[in-house]
Design a protein around this motif. Structure first.
Motif, mmCIF file in Angstrom:
data_model
loop_
_atom_site.group_PDB
_atom_site.id
_atom_site.type_symbol
_atom_site.label_atom_id
_atom_site.label_comp_id
_atom_site.label_asym_id
_atom_site.label_seq_id
_atom_site.Cartn_x
_atom_site.Cartn_y
_atom_site.Cartn_z
ATOM 1 N N LEU A 83 -1.697 47.442 -6.636
ATOM 2 C CA LEU A 83 -2.540 48.150 -5.678
ATOM 3 C C LEU A 83 -3.508 47.215 -4.968
ATOM 4 O O LEU A 83 -3.705 47.308 -3.746
ATOM 5 N N ALA A 84 -4.150 46.323 -5.730
ATOM 6 C CA ALA A 84 -5.127 45.420 -5.129
ATOM 7 C C ALA A 84 -4.479 44.522 -4.087
ATOM 8 O O ALA A 84 -5.083 44.213 -3.051
ATOM 9 N N GLN A 85 -3.236 44.113 -4.327
ATOM 10 C CA GLN A 85 -2.554 43.253 -3.365
ATOM 11 C C GLN A 85 -2.201 44.026 -2.105
ATOM 12 O O GLN A 85 -2.312 43.501 -0.992
ATOM 13 N N VAL A 86 -1.788 45.290 -2.251
ATOM 14 C CA VAL A 86 -1.499 46.116 -1.079
ATOM 15 C C VAL A 86 -2.737 46.259 -0.208
ATOM 16 O O VAL A 86 -2.704 46.047 1.007
ATOM 17 N N PHE A 87 -3.850 46.606 -0.861
ATOM 18 C CA PHE A 87 -5.079 46.815 -0.100
ATOM 19 C C PHE A 87 -5.589 45.510 0.504
ATOM 20 O O PHE A 87 -6.122 45.490 1.613
ATOM 21 N N ALA A 88 -5.443 44.410 -0.238
ATOM 22 C CA ALA A 88 -5.909 43.123 0.273
ATOM 23 C C ALA A 88 -5.138 42.734 1.524
ATOM 24 O O ALA A 88 -5.725 42.279 2.521
ATOM 25 N N LEU A 89 -3.830 42.903 1.501
ATOM 26 C CA LEU A 89 -3.029 42.591 2.684
ATOM 27 C C LEU A 89 -3.324 43.568 3.819
ATOM 28 O O LEU A 89 -3.341 43.194 4.995
ATOM 29 N N GLU A 90 -3.569 44.822 3.463
ATOM 30 C CA GLU A 90 -3.914 45.807 4.485
ATOM 31 C C GLU A 90 -5.221 45.437 5.184
ATOM 32 O O GLU A 90 -5.427 45.763 6.349
ATOM 33 N N PHE A 91 -6.100 44.749 4.457
ATOM 34 C CA PHE A 91 -7.394 44.410 5.011
ATOM 35 C C PHE A 91 -7.339 43.310 6.071
ATOM 36 O O PHE A 91 -8.381 42.925 6.608
ATOM 37 N N ALA A 141 6.013 44.440 3.673
ATOM 38 C CA ALA A 141 5.720 45.815 4.097
ATOM 39 C C ALA A 141 4.221 46.032 4.217
ATOM 40 O O ALA A 141 3.748 46.641 5.191
ATOM 41 N N ALA A 142 3.454 45.553 3.239
ATOM 42 C CA ALA A 142 2.001 45.715 3.284
ATOM 43 C C ALA A 142 1.402 44.967 4.468
ATOM 44 O O ALA A 142 0.502 45.471 5.153
ATOM 45 N N ALA A 143 1.897 43.760 4.728
ATOM 46 C CA ALA A 143 1.388 42.977 5.853
ATOM 47 C C ALA A 143 1.715 43.647 7.190
ATOM 48 O O ALA A 143 0.874 43.705 8.102
ATOM 49 N N ALA A 144 2.940 44.161 7.309
ATOM 50 C CA ALA A 144 3.331 44.832 8.554
ATOM 51 C C ALA A 144 2.533 46.114 8.761
ATOM 52 O O ALA A 144 2.178 46.466 9.899
ATOM 53 N N SER A 145 2.241 46.832 7.676
ATOM 54 C CA SER A 145 1.449 48.052 7.802
ATOM 55 C C SER A 145 0.058 47.740 8.345
ATOM 56 O O SER A 145 -0.518 48.532 9.103
ATOM 57 N N ALA A 146 -0.486 46.576 7.977
ATOM 58 C CA ALA A 146 -1.819 46.187 8.458
ATOM 59 C C ALA A 146 -1.821 46.026 9.972
ATOM 60 O O ALA A 146 -2.775 46.424 10.653
#
Length: 285
Positions: A83-91, A141-146
Protein backbone atom coordinates in the motif's frame (compact mmCIF):
# COMPACT_ATOMS: atom_id res chain seq x y z
CA UNK A 1 -8.32 17.79 1.94
CA UNK A 2 -8.47 16.01 5.32
CA UNK A 3 -11.77 14.43 4.27
CA UNK A 4 -10.20 13.42 0.97
CA UNK A 5 -7.24 11.77 2.73
CA UNK A 6 -9.47 9.72 5.03
CA UNK A 7 -11.75 8.69 2.16
CA UNK A 8 -8.99 7.54 -0.18
CA UNK A 9 -7.39 5.53 2.65
CA UNK A 10 -10.69 3.79 3.40
CA UNK A 11 -11.16 3.06 -0.31
CA UNK A 12 -7.77 1.36 -0.47
CA UNK A 13 -8.64 -0.94 2.44
CA UNK A 14 -12.07 -1.75 0.99
CA UNK A 15 -10.70 -2.41 -2.50
CA UNK A 16 -8.26 -4.97 -1.15
CA UNK A 17 -11.08 -6.67 0.71
CA UNK A 18 -13.21 -7.23 -2.43
CA UNK A 19 -10.45 -7.83 -4.99
CA UNK A 20 -10.78 -11.60 -4.67
CA UNK A 21 -14.40 -11.48 -5.91
CA UNK A 22 -14.71 -8.38 -8.11
CA UNK A 23 -12.30 -7.14 -10.77
CA UNK A 24 -11.44 -3.44 -11.01
CA UNK A 25 -14.10 -2.72 -13.65
CA UNK A 26 -16.81 -4.22 -11.42
CA UNK A 27 -15.53 -2.25 -8.44
CA UNK A 28 -15.78 0.95 -10.48
CA UNK A 29 -19.28 0.06 -11.71
CA UNK A 30 -20.71 -0.70 -8.26
CA UNK A 31 -18.92 2.29 -6.81
CA UNK A 32 -20.62 4.52 -9.37
CA UNK A 33 -24.05 3.00 -8.61
CA UNK A 34 -23.65 3.92 -4.95
CA UNK A 35 -22.17 7.29 -5.77
CA UNK A 36 -24.91 8.26 -8.24
CA UNK A 37 -27.58 7.29 -5.70
CA UNK A 38 -25.94 9.50 -3.07
CA UNK A 39 -25.62 12.46 -5.44
CA UNK A 40 -29.29 12.23 -6.49
CA UNK A 41 -30.63 11.77 -2.96
CA UNK A 42 -28.50 14.42 -1.25
CA UNK A 43 -28.70 16.83 -4.18
CA UNK A 44 -32.49 16.43 -4.24
CA UNK A 45 -32.79 16.99 -0.49
CA UNK A 46 -30.73 20.16 -0.78
CA UNK A 47 -32.66 21.32 -3.85
CA UNK A 48 -29.48 21.57 -5.94
CA UNK A 49 -30.18 19.16 -8.80
CA UNK A 50 -31.13 22.14 -10.97
CA UNK A 51 -27.43 23.06 -10.96
CA UNK A 52 -26.65 20.09 -13.25
CA UNK A 53 -25.60 21.48 -16.63
CA UNK A 54 -25.14 19.87 -20.04
CA UNK A 55 -23.22 22.57 -21.89
CA UNK A 56 -19.77 21.22 -20.91
CA UNK A 57 -20.29 17.50 -21.51
CA UNK A 58 -17.19 17.28 -23.67
CA UNK A 59 -14.98 18.46 -20.81
CA UNK A 60 -16.72 16.09 -18.39
CA UNK A 61 -16.23 13.19 -20.81
CA UNK A 62 -12.50 13.80 -21.19
CA UNK A 63 -12.02 14.28 -17.44
CA UNK A 64 -13.97 11.18 -16.48
CA UNK A 65 -12.40 8.96 -19.12
CA UNK A 66 -8.95 9.88 -17.82
CA UNK A 67 -10.04 9.45 -14.22
CA UNK A 68 -11.69 6.08 -14.94
CA UNK A 69 -8.43 4.84 -16.45
CA UNK A 70 -6.36 6.11 -13.54
CA UNK A 71 -8.74 4.73 -10.92
CA UNK A 72 -8.74 1.26 -12.48
CA UNK A 73 -4.93 1.26 -12.57
CA UNK A 74 -4.90 2.39 -8.92
CA UNK A 75 -7.29 -0.33 -7.76
CA UNK A 76 -5.28 -2.96 -9.64
CA UNK A 77 -1.97 -1.74 -8.23
CA UNK A 78 -3.36 -2.08 -4.70
CA UNK A 79 -3.52 -5.85 -5.20
CA UNK A 80 -0.01 -6.09 -6.69
CA UNK A 81 2.39 -4.07 -4.49
CA UNK A 82 2.47 -2.76 -0.87
CA UNK A 83 0.00 0.00 0.00
CA UNK A 84 2.73 2.48 0.93
CA UNK A 85 4.42 1.96 -2.43
CA UNK A 86 1.16 2.51 -4.33
CA UNK A 87 0.50 5.74 -2.48
CA UNK A 88 4.11 6.89 -2.78
CA UNK A 89 4.07 6.45 -6.55
CA UNK A 90 0.65 8.07 -6.72
CA UNK A 91 2.11 11.08 -4.95
CA UNK A 92 4.00 12.00 -8.08
CA UNK A 93 0.57 13.33 -9.11
CA UNK A 94 0.79 16.54 -7.01
CA UNK A 95 4.28 17.07 -8.43
CA UNK A 96 2.86 16.92 -11.94
CA UNK A 97 0.03 19.24 -10.92
CA UNK A 98 2.48 21.81 -9.57
CA UNK A 99 4.58 21.66 -12.73
CA UNK A 100 1.70 21.58 -15.22
CA UNK A 101 -0.72 24.04 -13.60
CA UNK A 102 1.18 27.09 -14.91
CA UNK A 103 0.79 25.77 -18.47
CA UNK A 104 -2.86 24.69 -18.24
CA UNK A 105 -4.37 26.91 -15.54
CA UNK A 106 -2.11 29.93 -15.75
CA UNK A 107 -1.07 29.62 -12.09
CA UNK A 108 2.33 30.97 -11.04
CA UNK A 109 5.11 28.47 -10.35
CA UNK A 110 6.48 30.17 -7.25
CA UNK A 111 9.68 29.18 -5.52
CA UNK A 112 7.89 27.57 -2.52
CA UNK A 113 5.70 25.48 -4.83
CA UNK A 114 8.71 24.35 -6.84
CA UNK A 115 10.52 23.53 -3.59
CA UNK A 116 7.53 21.50 -2.41
CA UNK A 117 7.50 19.58 -5.70
CA UNK A 118 11.23 18.83 -5.57
CA UNK A 119 11.17 17.77 -1.92
CA UNK A 120 8.05 15.72 -2.51
CA UNK A 121 9.68 13.90 -5.38
CA UNK A 122 12.82 13.20 -3.32
CA UNK A 123 10.69 11.82 -0.52
CA UNK A 124 8.75 9.65 -2.93
CA UNK A 125 11.94 8.12 -4.32
CA UNK A 126 13.11 7.33 -0.80
CA UNK A 127 9.84 5.63 0.05
CA UNK A 128 9.25 3.73 -3.19
CA UNK A 129 12.88 3.11 -4.24
CA UNK A 130 11.78 1.79 -7.65
CA UNK A 131 14.10 -0.54 -9.51
CA UNK A 132 14.06 1.01 -12.98
CA UNK A 133 15.92 -1.97 -14.42
CA UNK A 134 13.15 -4.38 -13.43
CA UNK A 135 9.80 -2.63 -13.08
CA UNK A 136 6.90 -4.92 -12.25
CA UNK A 137 3.36 -4.33 -13.58
CA UNK A 138 2.09 -3.09 -10.22
CA UNK A 139 4.69 -0.32 -10.11
CA UNK A 140 3.95 0.71 -13.68
CA UNK A 141 0.20 0.75 -12.99
CA UNK A 142 0.63 2.93 -9.89
CA UNK A 143 2.92 5.33 -11.75
CA UNK A 144 0.53 5.60 -14.71
CA UNK A 145 -2.41 6.21 -12.38
CA UNK A 146 -0.52 9.20 -10.93
CA UNK A 147 -0.26 10.80 -14.36
CA UNK A 148 -3.99 10.26 -14.92
CA UNK A 149 -4.86 11.75 -11.53
CA UNK A 150 -2.72 14.82 -12.23
CA UNK A 151 -4.58 15.42 -15.50
CA UNK A 152 -7.90 14.81 -13.73
CA UNK A 153 -7.13 17.34 -11.00
CA UNK A 154 -6.12 19.99 -13.51
CA UNK A 155 -9.31 19.41 -15.52
CA UNK A 156 -11.33 19.51 -12.29
CA UNK A 157 -9.85 22.90 -11.49
CA UNK A 158 -10.93 24.15 -14.91
CA UNK A 159 -14.44 22.78 -14.42
CA UNK A 160 -14.84 24.51 -11.05
CA UNK A 161 -14.63 27.79 -12.95
CA UNK A 162 -18.36 28.09 -13.63
CA UNK A 163 -19.52 24.54 -12.83
CA UNK A 164 -21.09 23.57 -9.49
CA UNK A 165 -19.76 20.69 -7.41
CA UNK A 166 -23.13 18.91 -7.69
CA UNK A 167 -22.93 18.99 -11.48
CA UNK A 168 -19.34 17.73 -11.48
CA UNK A 169 -20.17 14.85 -9.12
CA UNK A 170 -23.31 13.95 -11.09
CA UNK A 171 -21.50 13.59 -14.40
CA UNK A 172 -18.62 11.84 -12.65
CA UNK A 173 -20.87 9.07 -11.32
CA UNK A 174 -23.07 8.80 -14.43
CA UNK A 175 -20.23 8.57 -16.93
CA UNK A 176 -18.13 6.25 -14.80
CA UNK A 177 -21.10 3.94 -14.29
CA UNK A 178 -21.44 3.66 -18.06
CA UNK A 179 -17.70 3.08 -18.45
CA UNK A 180 -17.78 0.47 -15.69
CA UNK A 181 -20.83 -1.33 -17.07
CA UNK A 182 -19.31 -1.61 -20.54
CA UNK A 183 -15.88 -2.77 -19.38
CA UNK A 184 -17.17 -5.08 -16.62
CA UNK A 185 -19.57 -6.77 -19.02
CA UNK A 186 -17.07 -7.04 -21.85
CA UNK A 187 -16.38 -10.71 -20.99
CA UNK A 188 -20.09 -11.46 -20.57
CA UNK A 189 -19.86 -11.86 -16.79
CA UNK A 190 -20.63 -9.37 -14.02
CA UNK A 191 -20.40 -10.60 -10.43
CA UNK A 192 -23.18 -9.38 -8.16
CA UNK A 193 -22.29 -8.19 -4.65
CA UNK A 194 -22.18 -10.91 -2.01
CA UNK A 195 -22.99 -10.63 1.69
CA UNK A 196 -19.26 -10.24 2.32
CA UNK A 197 -18.47 -7.72 -0.41
CA UNK A 198 -21.59 -5.54 -0.26
CA UNK A 199 -20.54 -3.52 2.83
CA UNK A 200 -17.11 -2.91 1.29
CA UNK A 201 -18.62 -1.84 -2.04
CA UNK A 202 -20.96 0.54 -0.22
CA UNK A 203 -17.95 1.98 1.61
CA UNK A 204 -16.05 2.41 -1.68
CA UNK A 205 -19.03 4.19 -3.24
CA UNK A 206 -19.58 6.47 -0.26
CA UNK A 207 -15.90 7.33 0.13
CA UNK A 208 -15.55 7.86 -3.61
CA UNK A 209 -18.19 10.59 -3.58
CA UNK A 210 -16.91 12.09 -0.32
CA UNK A 211 -13.31 12.14 -1.57
CA UNK A 212 -14.26 13.96 -4.77
CA UNK A 213 -16.59 16.32 -2.91
CA UNK A 214 -13.76 17.30 -0.57
CA UNK A 215 -11.18 17.49 -3.34
CA UNK A 216 -13.39 19.49 -5.70
CA UNK A 217 -14.31 21.89 -2.89
CA UNK A 218 -10.65 22.38 -2.00
CA UNK A 219 -9.74 23.04 -5.64
CA UNK A 220 -12.53 25.63 -5.87
CA UNK A 221 -11.15 27.50 -2.86
CA UNK A 222 -7.40 27.55 -3.57
CA UNK A 223 -4.87 27.09 -6.40
CA UNK A 224 -4.29 23.48 -7.44
CA UNK A 225 -0.56 23.74 -6.80
CA UNK A 226 -1.31 24.76 -3.20
CA UNK A 227 -4.08 22.23 -2.52
CA UNK A 228 -2.52 19.06 -3.89
CA UNK A 229 0.70 18.89 -1.81
CA UNK A 230 -1.49 18.51 1.30
CA UNK A 231 -2.46 15.12 -0.08
CA UNK A 232 1.04 13.90 0.86
CA UNK A 233 -0.28 13.31 4.39
CA UNK A 234 -1.86 10.09 3.10
CA UNK A 235 1.57 8.47 2.94
CA UNK A 236 2.29 7.95 6.67
CA UNK A 237 -1.37 7.09 7.22
CA UNK A 238 -1.43 4.29 4.64
CA UNK A 239 2.03 3.09 5.69
CA UNK A 240 0.71 2.60 9.22
CA UNK A 241 -2.38 0.81 7.87
CA UNK A 242 -0.23 -1.53 5.80
CA UNK A 243 1.96 -2.33 8.78
CA UNK A 244 -0.89 -2.91 11.26
CA UNK A 245 -3.40 -4.78 9.07
CA UNK A 246 -1.34 -6.39 6.31
CA UNK A 247 2.02 -7.00 8.01
CA UNK A 248 3.77 -4.82 5.42
CA UNK A 249 7.22 -3.76 6.70
CA UNK A 250 7.84 -0.14 7.60
CA UNK A 251 11.52 0.73 7.23
CA UNK A 252 13.30 3.94 8.32
CA UNK A 253 13.52 5.25 4.74
CA UNK A 254 9.72 5.43 4.61
CA UNK A 255 9.75 7.68 7.68
CA UNK A 256 12.58 9.77 6.24
CA UNK A 257 10.80 10.17 2.93
CA UNK A 258 7.57 11.13 4.69
CA UNK A 259 9.44 13.72 6.79
CA UNK A 260 10.93 15.33 3.66
CA UNK A 261 7.51 15.40 2.00
CA UNK A 262 5.91 17.02 5.04
CA UNK A 263 8.71 19.59 5.25
CA UNK A 264 8.22 20.64 1.64
CA UNK A 265 4.46 20.76 2.13
CA UNK A 266 4.83 22.87 5.27
CA UNK A 267 7.11 25.35 3.50
CA UNK A 268 4.57 25.72 0.69
CA UNK A 269 1.64 26.27 3.07
CA UNK A 270 3.64 28.77 5.14
CA UNK A 271 4.50 30.77 2.02
CA UNK A 272 0.87 30.76 0.82
CA UNK A 273 -0.50 31.97 4.16
CA UNK A 274 2.14 34.70 4.63
CA UNK A 275 2.04 36.50 1.29
CA UNK A 276 3.19 40.13 1.12
CA UNK A 277 0.47 42.73 1.57
CA UNK A 278 0.95 43.92 -2.02
CA UNK A 279 -0.37 40.62 -3.39
CA UNK A 280 -4.18 40.68 -3.79
CA UNK A 281 -5.93 38.05 -1.62
CA UNK A 282 -7.46 34.97 -3.24
CA UNK A 283 -11.24 35.16 -3.32
CA UNK A 284 -13.73 32.35 -3.69
CA UNK A 285 -15.14 31.95 -7.20
Amino acid sequence: MTGSIVSFTAMAIAARSVSGVHDTFEIMMWRSVVGLSLVLVIGGMLGRLAEIRRDRLGQHLVRNAIHFTGQNLWFWALTMIPLAQVFALEFTSPVWVILLSPLVLGERLTRPRLLAAVMGFIGILLVARPDFSDLDPGVLAAAASAVCFAATNILTKKLTQGESIVSILFWLTVMQFVFGLVTAGWDGMIHLPTAETLPWLLLIGFCGVLAHLCLTTALSLAPASFVMPIDFARLPVIAAVGMLFYAEPLDPLVLLGAAIIFLGNWANIRAETRKPATVPPVTNP
